[in-house]
Design a protein around this motif. Structure first.
Motif: not given
Length: 447
Positions: A364-365, A28, A96, A93, A22, A198-199
């Motif tokens: 949230s991721v 991430a 990235s 988290t 995402d 995430g990214d």
């Protein structure tokens, strides 16, 4: 509604992997679930799963001492771990560009924790956990409530009879050999799920995971025998009175509820939200706003997959209301609900409340990574492309008639444990729990 790609993989050592890129924000989330909780502990060694939640932050093969916290804090992350009846999870988290670091660190403690586990680190974290028990249970007003309720809801010898925090005696008895054996048995790759949300670039991330986790070997996980099958209903009311130094009287109910993952579990969640969530919930309108017999009220559902779930009501009496009067009003309102069911407005309000809670968790991721781990661990699969859409559709499909039928079948005296706190500045000795010995405390522990 969110839609995104979800891919599953499995390494040769059994580790299950869920990847959900995402690219909205440059962060991430890494989440690891181990299929071990308090239900996997043996008698005389309660609290081991929660103790290991702490030990997992106390160094591993290549990371000494509190290095897990230090490195992740420097990377802008706040790592966390929690333990419940059925699993232990670890989440972080990170920006990235620090994703590889987070994966390496999770792999280092999965594969190399025993290299750093010493008597000193065990003693240190045992003392931390014992102090946590004192602060959150033993020395807190109403702190032992769940200890008694769980003991009444699940019989002696059942793996859900005690809470994750463990007893002081069992924590003291845990040896270095016990902890090493517990880790070797339960913290294996084939008893874990790793989710990344995430990214990130999936192929690059999968390459890192294979590099750091692929070489972790160990004995194949042997699943614990299933818990003894309990009747869906308790069959009779269990009751305990605790006289303690508390601000006011309190009445707590625990009911056996359907297992998680079923349509009936959603009906249970809606029922409990109608009764006790929000200022306009049925019980708050009656007991707090109209009668003023209660000072606070809450309700909820502990979702379980290996045993019946547990629904609860927690009502604190006002300073001038006897608990017997509070109980009578509570039973009267529960009886009315079982007879008439919810109004359309109540059901809509409960749906909106549960949807808001769900969407806040998934925004949230980290929340999405945790949910993907939950699905893979307990149900063997993950929802592809829309966790929220699927969950919201389940909530929206439960009808008022189903909620009414559920309440009539479950919310009655023969399916509940009742715990009453009576203020007493001197005594703190519980009455007999319908022949059931008191259990040991706990629940999720957030760092």
């Amino acid at each position: 509604m969110e839609t995104y790609s979800v891919k599953e993989h499995r390494l040769d050592n059994g580790l299950r992997i869920v990847l959900a890129p995402d690219h909205l924000n440059p962060v991430a989330a890494v989440c690891v679930w181990y299929g071990v909780g308090s239900r996997h502990e043996r008698p005389g060694r309660t609290g081991m799963a929660h103790l290991f939640e702490h030990l997992m932050f106390q160094g591993s093969r290549n990371i000494p001492g509190n290095g897990h916290f230090a490195l992740l804090h420097e990377a802008g992350s706040r790592p966390n771990g929690t333990t419940n009846f059925e699993r232990t999870n670890f989440t972080e988290t990170v920006p990235s560009h620090h994703l590889e670091l987070a994966l390496w660190m999770e792999a280092d403690r999965m594969g190399g924790l025993l290299d750093a586990l010493t008597q000193e680190s065990l003693d240190n974290q045992r003392d931390v956990v014992k102090n946590e028990r004192r602060q959150r249970y033993d020395n807190l007003p109403y702190g032992t409530a769940w200890e008694h309720l769980v003991a009444m809801a699940y019989p002696p010898g059942h793996p859900y009879h005690h809470l994750p925090i463990g007893s002081m005696a069992d924590l003291d008895a845990a040896s270095l050999h016990d902890t090493r054996s517990f880790f070797t048995r339960h913290y294996t790759p084939d008893n874990a799920v790793l989710a990344v949300v995430g990214d990130f670039e999936p192929e690059q991330t999968l390459g890192w995971i294979r590099r750091y986790f692929g070489g972790i070997a160990g004995p194949r996980y042997t699943a614990a025998p299933p818990a003894a099958v309990l009747p869906e209903l308790m069959g009779t009311e269990s009751r305990s009175v605790v006289r303690a130094d508390v601000p006011s009287g309190a009445v707590l109910h625990a009911y056996r509820m359907p297992r998680d993952g079923t349509r009936e579990a959603e009906a249970a969640a809606l029922t409990l939200a109608i009764l006790g969530s929000g200022q306009n919930s049925r019980l708050k309108l009656r007991l707090i706003r109209r009668d003023r017999s209660a000072s606070s009220l809450s309700s909820g559902l502990i979702r379980l997959t290996g045993a019946p779930s547990l629904g609860w009501l927690d009502i604190k009496a006002s300073a001038t209301t006897p608990t017997a009067e509070l109980e009578a009003s509570l039973d009267e309102e529960l009886g009315r609900f079982a007879i008439a069911g919810p109004t359309g407005e109540e059901l809509a309000r409960a749906r909106a409340h549960l949807e808001r809670v769900l969407l806040m968790r998934l925004e949230s991721v980290g929340g999405r990574a945790d949910e993907l781990c939950r699905q893979a661990t307990f149900f063997g699969h993950v929802e592809r492309g829309g966790i929220a859409a699927t969950a919201l559709a389940q909530l929206d499909s439960v009808t008022a008639e189903e909620v009414h039928a559920f309440a009539a079948a479950r919310l009655h005296p023969s399916n509940r444990a009742v715990l009453v706190f009576e203020p007493d500045a001197v005594a703190a000795v519980p009455a007999a729990v319908s022949g059931t010995a008191p259990a040991a405390p706990a629940e999720d522990v957030h760092r």
